[in-house]
Design an enzyme around this catalytic site. Sequence first.
Site, PDB file in Angstrom:
ATOM      1  N   CYS A 106      -5.322  -6.027   7.073  1.00  0.00           N
ATOM      2  CA  CYS A 106      -5.647  -4.348   7.614  1.00  0.00           C
ATOM      3  C   CYS A 106      -3.560  -4.257   7.318  1.00  0.00           C
ATOM      4  CB  CYS A 106      -5.582  -3.472   9.010  1.00  0.00           C
ATOM      5  SG  CYS A 106      -5.575  -2.587   9.408  1.00  0.00           S
ATOM      6  N   HIS A 148     -14.444   0.518   6.305  1.00  0.00           N
ATOM      7  CA  HIS A 148     -12.752   0.124   6.695  1.00  0.00           C
ATOM      8  C   HIS A 148     -11.612   1.246   7.247  1.00  0.00           C
ATOM      9  CE1 HIS A 148      -9.596  -3.147   7.928  1.00  0.00           C
ATOM     10  NE2 HIS A 148      -8.730  -1.578   7.229  1.00  0.00           N
ATOM     11  N   GLU A 149     -11.269   1.405   5.486  1.00  0.00           N
ATOM     12  CA  GLU A 149     -10.233   3.386   6.101  1.00  0.00           C
ATOM     13  C   GLU A 149     -11.482   4.191   6.888  1.00  0.00           C
ATOM     14  OE1 GLU A 149      -7.488   3.010   5.157  1.00  0.00           O
ATOM     15  OE2 GLU A 149      -7.735   1.073   3.909  1.00  0.00           O
ATOM     16  N   HIS A 152     -10.405   3.800  10.106  1.00  0.00           N
ATOM     17  CA  HIS A 152      -9.246   4.053  10.600  1.00  0.00           C
ATOM     18  C   HIS A 152      -9.033   6.029  10.889  1.00  0.00           C
ATOM     19  CE1 HIS A 152      -6.514   0.809  10.239  1.00  0.00           C
ATOM     20  NE2 HIS A 152      -7.097   0.649   9.020  1.00  0.00           N
TER      21      HIS A 152
END
Length: 192
Positions: A106, A148-149, A152
Amino acid sequence: MILPVVAFGHPVLRKVCDDITPDYPGLTKLIADMWDTVYNSNGVGIAAPQINKPIRLFVIDTVQVVDDFDDDDRKRYPNEKAIKQVFINAHIIEETGDTWAYNEGCLSIPHVREDIHRQAKVHLRYLDENFVAHEGHFHGITARVIQHEYDHIEGKLFIDYISGLKKRLMKKKLDDISSGKVKVDYRMIFPK
């Protein structure tokens, strides 16, 4: 314009982000700046909280990853379709498929990589940069980058998926990142 990336420990990385409307100030420029930032830092995606904006926006480009597949990767992911896409107000409908491990990193947690287990497919609803609604099914590497994004914008980090023991073992690295004792080729914002 290349924006600084928020480092681990900054509170914005733990916020559940807000949906935005088409009149969000400077959105077109913000998206362009996010592309500049992700390419400058050799990333494959970046979410708005990583540039200190608590909004539901992320961009991904898996073209470079898929183009760089070796023969083993092509066998492992035979139907992989690379995408370059803006995701606004994304909401996951469902994650399905077998769970599989992949070594993730990341931009906000530089020099830390771990094998993270995620489901193989993701189905989500989102808006593109023109606020056109889409519903998409993604799999393989592309699904993983989206997941993954997406994490966030939900206030999660990939290290949340690792064991407590591994987190304790990497505590010094994480402390060094949050205190600014890390060298990277891109600008960072460190917690105060």
